[in-house]
Design a protein around this motif. Structure first.
Motif: not given
Length: 607
Positions: A82-94
């Motif tokens: 879950g932390e990995g998915v959030v990290r990926m999504v946050r990178h994409a959003l930024v």
């Protein structure tokens, strides 16, 4: 619901092996749990026959320990995923938000976009790491428990299914309301961030005009809206949870009463069968609760996913450049010492096509009949033509709203013109990527942005590899020596958020030093003297004079001192270039310029 689950499941791409292992461990733990009532059945039956149950008790303990270990490892893997998915999504959003088209960014509120990177992704983490796997494993474990209950006593199972079905109907009716309330709550949280950013960004104004209470009420309205939506979602979730709990407990009591009567009357099964069935009925509570909880969490997460997906779909600023022509483009020509000249009526020489060589010394910047508006049918620039030579200082003047800062935004390619042509070093902007165009440009705008960090980091922002000698050179040119000496740590002293430890004039000089350190081919200055005193203004004039030896300078001038030193002055009025020449010449030929010169100080808003 199926569409929401599928959309959220797509987020786990790249983490599927981890999901598979964690799911297998969770199912293994559940299988070990399902085996325990069967062992307990044999323990009861053995005890009733007077046989020692110690070996079975040891097996039961081993099953319990193995279940706990497998469940703990599976839960850790899921949380890490879950932390990995959030990290990926946050990178994409930024990455997406930092590359948004300026027109799109103008329509959005910064605080709301930030909330999508923070609050929305945090909620999404819980959905991905818990809800999806809980939904799958809960359904499988529930199915296994039901099959074993069917094997033990079909009639008692019918009573359990009837009561649980009532809870399922209640859940289905409540899920839609939970989703709507959750979406509204996430939108309100984004609005809270946007309103608070608005107030904090203008905090001096808020305090001077004693508007703290008004702003607190404004933000508080958004907070209350989020509270009401959260309470509604919590109320629906509580009703759903209670319905499930009552159904499971009711079925347990029915099984206990009806099964006990049947065993007592010798109707069916042994005491061990009833104990095992009761254990499965109680064991059914956990997977069923996890399934219903997962459904509610998925509905809440769908609102966050919608906001994240909407942000990821916002249009990025394109950086495409056309495919190269058959003939290679000519190499860049080194700067020459051609005399300054500007012509508002016609652009300078330029290539007739991609394969035709440019003039040996094309101007640094040319605009030919450029037209632009931020919204359709409301033009800001109605036909601007000017030429900026490779060396020299060209000043741009005009009344408020004439389009001066808008012209700078077009030159920096923050926006693209609706019509007309912009050329850099003789090359049409349309043939260049935006990053390539900006590589030769430095900008000092009205806001004189200073970033949180050290003075050195701010100066080297446009040239991260600049050496110490280069940094000290621009410190001297921008007269930042007193700032360096005053700051604790000198060049490595921190400037605070938005340069809060500096005066407006010091922030302006930091922005100028940063621009000079980049050694641009074209330097754009928007109101460079607006916050400078007479001493620093005179120093700036000398600095700009030195800068013209290395690059072209286009400045939006608001003071006669700057205008009088310009090699050429271009006058804008109502979005058009109406005059061009030197100061003395324009005083006699341009009524607009004469009016501005009489006012002594030429000021105007950003657009």
């Amino acid at each position: 619901m199926a569409g929401s689950v599928a959309a959220l499941f797509r987020l786990t791409a790249g983490h599927r092996p981890c999901v598979a292992v964690a799911t297998a461990l969770t199912l293994a733990a559940s299988a070990l749990g399902l085996a325990q009532p069967l062992v307990a059945k044999h323990v009861v039956d053995s005890s009733s026959r007077g046989e020692p149950p110690w070996p079975l008790l040891l097996v039961l303990g081993a099953l319990f320990a193995a279940e706990a270990a497998a469940g703990a490892i599976g839960r850790f893997l899921l949380d890490r995923m879950g932390e990995g998915v959030v990290r990926m999504v946050r990178h994409a959003l930024v990455s997406r938000l930092l590359r948004l088209e300026m027109r799109e960014l103008d329509r959005r509120r910064g605080g709301d976009l930030v909330a999508r990177v923070t609050a929305d992704t945090t909620l999404l983490r819980d959905v991905v790491s818990q809800a999806l796997v809980d939904l799958v494993t809960g359904c499988l474990v529930s199915a296994g428990a039901l099959l074993l209950m069917l094997w033990l006593d079909p009639l008692l199972l019918l009573l359990v299914v009837a009561t649980v079905s009532l809870a399922a109907v209640a859940v289905a009716l409540l899920l839609k309301g939970i989703r709507a309330a959750s979406e509204h709550m996430q939108d309100s949280v984004g609005a809270v961030a946007a309103e608070l950013e608005r107030a904090l960004g203008a905090l001096p104004v808020v305090r001077v005009y004693r508007a703290e209470e008004r702003e607190a009420r404004r933000v508080g309205e958004r907070v209350d809206s989020a509270y009401r939506s959260g309470v509604r979602a919590a109320k629906l979730a509580a009703v759903m949870s209670s319905a499930v709990e009552l159904a499971v407990q009711g079925s347990f009591l029915l099984v206990l009463v009806v099964g006990g009567l049947r065993v007592h009357g010798g109707g069916a099964g042994s005491l061990g069968d009833l104990v095992a069935f009761l254990l499965y009925a109680s064991y059914l509570v956990l997977p069923l609760s996890s399934v219903f909880r997962a459904l509610g969490l998925i509905q809440r997460g769908t609102g966050a996913y919608r906001r994240i997906d909407e942000a990821l779909a916002l249009p990025e600023e394109p950086d495409r450049r056309p495919a190269p022509a058959a003939s290679p483009a000519p190499a860049a020509v080194p700067p020459t010492s051609a005399p300054a000249a500007v012509s508002p009526a016609a652009p300078g020489p330029s290539p007739a096509g991609p394969g035709i060589p440019a003039d040996p010394a094309p101007p640094a910047l040319e605009l030919a009949d450029v037209r632009f508006g931020y919204v359709p049918d409301r033009p800001v620039l109605r036909g601007v033509s000017l030429t900026v030579p490779r060396h020299g200082l060209v000043a741009l003047v005009g009344r408020s709203g004439a389009g001066k800062s808008t012209l700078f935004s077009l030159v920096a390619r923050l926006y693209e013109p609706d019509a007309g042509t912009i050329r850099f070093d003789g090359r049409p902007a349309a043939s260049l990527g935006r990053r390539e165009s900006r590589a030769g440009i430095a900008l000092v705008d009205q806001n004189t942005h200073v970033l949180e960090g050290t003075l050195r980091e701010n100066l080297a922002y446009a040239a991260p590899g600049a050496g110490e000698d280069e940094i000290l050179r621009v410190v001297r040119l921008a007269r930042l020596g007193p700032v360096v000496r005053r700051l604790p740590g000198g060049l490595d002293g921190r400037l605070g958020d938005r340069g809060g430890t500096l005066s407006a004039g010091e922030r302006q000089r930091v922005a100028l030093a940063r621009a000079l350190l980049a050694r641009p081919r074209l330097l754009l200055l928007d109101e460079p003297t607006s916050h400078l005193d007479a001493v620093n203004e005179a120093a700036l004039a000398r600095t700009l004079s030195e800068a013209t030896a290395d690059c072209a300078v286009l400045v939006i001038a608001h003071r006669l001192s700057t205008v009088q030193h310009a090699d050429r002055i271009v006058v804008l009025d109502d979005g058009r270039t109406v005059a061009s020449g030197r100061h003395d010449e324009l005083l006699t030929t341009s009524p607009v310029y004469r009016e501005l010169a009489t006012a002594q100080v030429l000021r105007g808003p950003r657009r």
